[in-house]
Design a protein around this motif. Structure first.
Motif, PDB file in Angstrom:
ATOM      1  N   GLY A   1       7.729   7.773  -3.304  1.00 33.15           N
ATOM      2  CA  GLY A   1       6.765   6.780  -2.710  1.00 33.15           C
ATOM      3  C   GLY A   1       6.266   5.795  -3.477  1.00 33.15           C
ATOM      4  N   ILE A   2       5.491   6.491  -4.703  1.00 33.53           N
ATOM      5  CA  ILE A   2       4.625   5.482  -5.483  1.00 33.53           C
ATOM      6  C   ILE A   2       5.670   5.041  -6.518  1.00 33.53           C
ATOM      7  CG2 ILE A   2       3.325   5.663  -7.299  1.00 33.53           C
ATOM      8  CD1 ILE A   2       1.812   8.193  -6.045  1.00 33.53           C
ATOM      9  N   ALA A   3       6.810   5.532  -6.815  1.00 39.17           N
ATOM     10  CA  ALA A   3       7.801   4.781  -7.638  1.00 39.17           C
ATOM     11  C   ALA A   3       8.348   3.685  -7.175  1.00 39.17           C
ATOM     12  CB  ALA A   3       8.757   5.849  -8.070  1.00 39.17           C
TER      13      ALA A   3
ATOM     14  N   VAL B   1      -3.623   4.558  -0.954  1.00 40.86           N
ATOM     15  CA  VAL B   1      -4.491   4.918   0.035  1.00 40.86           C
ATOM     16  C   VAL B   1      -4.184   6.536   0.274  1.00 40.86           C
ATOM     17  CG1 VAL B   1      -4.730   4.719   2.450  1.00 40.86           C
ATOM     18  CG2 VAL B   1      -3.905   2.650   1.118  1.00 40.86           C
ATOM     19  N   PRO B   2      -5.449   7.184   0.322  1.00 37.50           N
ATOM     20  CA  PRO B   2      -5.363   8.586   0.506  1.00 37.50           C
ATOM     21  C   PRO B   2      -4.701   8.944   2.048  1.00 37.50           C
ATOM     22  CG  PRO B   2      -7.299   8.034  -0.048  1.00 37.50           C
ATOM     23  CD  PRO B   2      -6.830   6.756   0.234  1.00 37.50           C
ATOM     24  N   THR B   3      -3.993  10.323   2.122  1.00 39.27           N
ATOM     25  CA  THR B   3      -3.461  10.516   3.374  1.00 39.27           C
ATOM     26  C   THR B   3      -4.184  10.474   4.573  1.00 39.27           C
ATOM     27  OG1 THR B   3      -1.548  11.823   1.985  1.00 39.27           O
ATOM     28  CG2 THR B   3      -1.842  12.248   4.325  1.00 39.27           C
ATOM     29  N   GLY B   4      -5.378  11.155   4.167  1.00 35.73           N
ATOM     30  CA  GLY B   4      -6.491  11.407   5.142  1.00 35.73           C
ATOM     31  C   GLY B   4      -6.782  10.076   5.884  1.00 35.73           C
ATOM     32  N   ARG B   5      -6.971   8.930   4.907  1.00 33.02           N
ATOM     33  CA  ARG B   5      -7.387   7.769   5.615  1.00 33.02           C
ATOM     34  C   ARG B   5      -6.205   7.101   6.391  1.00 33.02           C
ATOM     35  NH1 ARG B   5     -11.633   5.501   6.831  1.00 33.02           N
ATOM     36  NH2 ARG B   5     -10.753   5.171   8.473  1.00 33.02           N
ATOM     37  N   VAL B   6      -5.132   7.259   6.275  1.00 35.42           N
ATOM     38  CA  VAL B   6      -3.990   7.019   6.948  1.00 35.42           C
ATOM     39  C   VAL B   6      -4.020   7.495   8.157  1.00 35.42           C
ATOM     40  CG1 VAL B   6      -1.473   6.694   7.073  1.00 35.42           C
ATOM     41  CG2 VAL B   6      -2.510   6.206   4.928  1.00 35.42           C
ATOM     42  N   LEU B   7      -4.187   8.979   8.210  1.00 32.44           N
ATOM     43  CA  LEU B   7      -4.215   9.566   9.591  1.00 32.44           C
ATOM     44  C   LEU B   7      -5.314   9.434  10.449  1.00 32.44           C
ATOM     45  CD1 LEU B   7      -3.182  12.956   8.202  1.00 32.44           C
ATOM     46  CD2 LEU B   7      -1.720  11.406   9.461  1.00 32.44           C
ATOM     47  N   CYS B   8      -6.429   9.118   9.729  1.00 35.44           N
ATOM     48  CA  CYS B   8      -7.481   8.739  10.620  1.00 35.44           C
ATOM     49  C   CYS B   8      -7.351   7.356  11.184  1.00 35.44           C
ATOM     50  CB  CYS B   8      -8.994   8.632   9.716  1.00 35.44           C
ATOM     51  SG  CYS B   8      -9.521  10.119   9.207  1.00 35.44           S
TER      52      CYS B   8
ATOM     53  N   ARG C   1       4.823  -9.137  -9.346  1.00 39.33           N
ATOM     54  CA  ARG C   1       3.218  -9.019  -9.708  1.00 39.33           C
ATOM     55  C   ARG C   1       2.607  -8.921  -8.552  1.00 39.33           C
ATOM     56  NH1 ARG C   1       2.283  -9.527 -15.581  1.00 39.33           N
ATOM     57  NH2 ARG C   1       4.107 -10.158 -16.682  1.00 39.33           N
ATOM     58  N   LEU C   2       2.895  -8.358  -7.603  1.00 38.96           N
ATOM     59  CA  LEU C   2       2.015  -8.016  -6.197  1.00 38.96           C
ATOM     60  C   LEU C   2       1.245  -7.039  -6.244  1.00 38.96           C
ATOM     61  CD1 LEU C   2       4.944  -8.180  -3.592  1.00 38.96           C
ATOM     62  CD2 LEU C   2       3.516 -10.076  -4.313  1.00 38.96           C
ATOM     63  N   PRO C   3      -0.240  -7.027  -5.677  1.00 36.33           N
ATOM     64  CA  PRO C   3      -0.917  -5.997  -5.681  1.00 36.33           C
ATOM     65  C   PRO C   3      -0.468  -4.795  -4.966  1.00 36.33           C
ATOM     66  CG  PRO C   3      -1.890  -8.157  -4.642  1.00 36.33           C
ATOM     67  CD  PRO C   3      -0.492  -8.333  -4.882  1.00 36.33           C
ATOM     68  N   LEU C   4      -0.877  -3.860  -5.669  1.00 35.19           N
ATOM     69  CA  LEU C   4      -0.456  -2.138  -5.167  1.00 35.19           C
ATOM     70  C   LEU C   4      -1.717  -1.379  -4.920  1.00 35.19           C
ATOM     71  CD1 LEU C   4       1.674  -0.182  -4.550  1.00 35.19           C
ATOM     72  CD2 LEU C   4       1.456   0.238  -7.060  1.00 35.19           C
ATOM     73  N   ILE C   5      -1.915  -0.954  -3.862  1.00 37.38           N
ATOM     74  CA  ILE C   5      -3.107  -0.190  -3.653  1.00 37.38           C
ATOM     75  C   ILE C   5      -2.492   1.382  -3.007  1.00 37.38           C
ATOM     76  CG2 ILE C   5      -4.840  -1.968  -3.141  1.00 37.38           C
ATOM     77  CD1 ILE C   5      -4.481  -1.373   0.082  1.00 37.38           C
TER      78      ILE C   5
ATOM     79  N   ALA D   1       0.908  -1.245  -0.103  1.00 39.60           N
ATOM     80  CA  ALA D   1      -0.022   0.091   0.026  1.00 39.60           C
ATOM     81  C   ALA D   1       0.922   1.412  -0.109  1.00 39.60           C
ATOM     82  CB  ALA D   1      -0.681   0.051   1.346  1.00 39.60           C
ATOM     83  N   VAL D   2       0.360   2.151  -0.750  1.00 40.69           N
ATOM     84  CA  VAL D   2       1.353   3.714  -0.941  1.00 40.69           C
ATOM     85  C   VAL D   2       0.330   4.540  -0.652  1.00 40.69           C
ATOM     86  CG1 VAL D   2       1.105   3.597  -3.343  1.00 40.69           C
ATOM     87  CG2 VAL D   2       2.808   4.710  -2.267  1.00 40.69           C
ATOM     88  N   VAL D   3       0.713   5.961   0.066  1.00 45.24           N
ATOM     89  CA  VAL D   3       0.099   6.858   0.362  1.00 45.24           C
ATOM     90  C   VAL D   3       0.027   7.600  -0.981  1.00 45.24           C
ATOM     91  CG1 VAL D   3      -0.067   9.212   1.748  1.00 45.24           C
ATOM     92  CG2 VAL D   3       0.628   7.028   2.847  1.00 45.24           C
ATOM     93  N   THR D   4      -1.081   8.149  -1.517  1.00 42.59           N
ATOM     94  CA  THR D   4      -1.199   8.850  -2.642  1.00 42.59           C
ATOM     95  C   THR D   4      -1.609  10.294  -2.583  1.00 42.59           C
ATOM     96  OG1 THR D   4      -3.785   8.182  -2.699  1.00 42.59           O
ATOM     97  CG2 THR D   4      -2.385   6.932  -3.929  1.00 42.59           C
ATOM     98  N   GLY D   5      -1.578  10.837  -1.342  1.00 38.85           N
ATOM     99  CA  GLY D   5      -1.813  12.341  -1.277  1.00 38.85           C
ATOM    100  C   GLY D   5      -3.285  12.459  -0.723  1.00 38.85           C
ATOM    101  N   PRO D   6      -3.505  13.881  -0.315  1.00 36.94           N
ATOM    102  CA  PRO D   6      -2.689  14.915  -0.701  1.00 36.94           C
ATOM    103  C   PRO D   6      -1.349  14.937   0.066  1.00 36.94           C
ATOM    104  CG  PRO D   6      -4.269  15.769   0.848  1.00 36.94           C
ATOM    105  CD  PRO D   6      -4.533  14.156   0.379  1.00 36.94           C
ATOM    106  N   GLY D   7      -0.298  15.516  -0.346  1.00 38.46           N
ATOM    107  CA  GLY D   7       1.189  15.566   0.076  1.00 38.46           C
ATOM    108  C   GLY D   7       1.982  16.410  -0.696  1.00 38.46           C
ATOM    109  N   ARG D   8       3.318  16.286  -0.605  1.00 44.11           N
ATOM    110  CA  ARG D   8       4.242  16.957  -1.065  1.00 44.11           C
ATOM    111  C   ARG D   8       4.427  16.203  -2.446  1.00 44.11           C
ATOM    112  NH1 ARG D   8       7.157  21.640   1.029  1.00 44.11           N
ATOM    113  NH2 ARG D   8       6.572  21.885   3.040  1.00 44.11           N
ATOM    114  N   PHE D   9       4.440  16.905  -3.464  1.00 45.04           N
ATOM    115  CA  PHE D   9       4.770  16.191  -4.802  1.00 45.04           C
ATOM    116  C   PHE D   9       5.742  15.263  -5.139  1.00 45.04           C
ATOM    117  CE2 PHE D   9       5.710  16.263  -9.401  1.00 45.04           C
ATOM    118  CZ  PHE D   9       4.558  15.693  -9.915  1.00 45.04           C
ATOM    119  N   THR D  10       6.562  15.801  -4.559  1.00 46.55           N
ATOM    120  CA  THR D  10       7.964  15.035  -5.103  1.00 46.55           C
ATOM    121  C   THR D  10       8.068  14.004  -4.081  1.00 46.55           C
ATOM    122  OG1 THR D  10       9.249  16.935  -5.907  1.00 46.55           O
ATOM    123  CG2 THR D  10      10.587  15.118  -5.066  1.00 46.55           C
ATOM    124  N   SER D  11       7.742  13.932  -2.848  1.00 45.96           N
ATOM    125  CA  SER D  11       7.577  12.851  -1.904  1.00 45.96           C
ATOM    126  C   SER D  11       6.636  11.797  -2.335  1.00 45.96           C
ATOM    127  CB  SER D  11       7.200  13.493  -0.462  1.00 45.96           C
ATOM    128  OG  SER D  11       8.281  14.319   0.044  1.00 45.96           O
ATOM    129  N   LEU D  12       5.541  12.016  -2.693  1.00 47.75           N
ATOM    130  CA  LEU D  12       4.628  11.241  -3.230  1.00 47.75           C
ATOM    131  C   LEU D  12       5.069  10.384  -4.488  1.00 47.75           C
ATOM    132  CD1 LEU D  12       1.282  13.202  -2.935  1.00 47.75           C
ATOM    133  CD2 LEU D  12       2.001  11.361  -1.631  1.00 47.75           C
TER     134      LEU D  12
END
Length: 75
Positions: A35-37, A53-60, A47-51, A21-32
């Protein structure tokens, strides 16, 4: 190297993961982008699954609602 070391310290290989799982934002463009790369580089060979997750969901999920506070910026 950091991710390889972290996995090795816990005796885990990337192929042992069930997905990433990777955070997709919002956040700093370069950092995102970094992380996604990195997440994509981890999952593509096996070929593992990749999902995403919005930053807000992680914080919650990390901060109990009773202790959360929100800052709203208005222009």
């Amino acid at each position: 190297p950091l991710v390889q070391r972290l996995l090795a310290e816990h005796g885990i290989a990337v192929r042992d993961l069930s997905g990433v799982a990777v955070v997709t934002g919002p956040g700093r463009f370069t950092s995102l982008r970094v992380g996604i790369a990195l997440a994509r580089a981890l999952v593509l060979p096996d070929r593992l699954p990749l999902i995403g997750v919005p930053t807000g969901r992680v914080l919650c999920d990390l901060v109990p609602a009773a202790q959360a506070g929100w800052l709203v910026m208005v222009k």
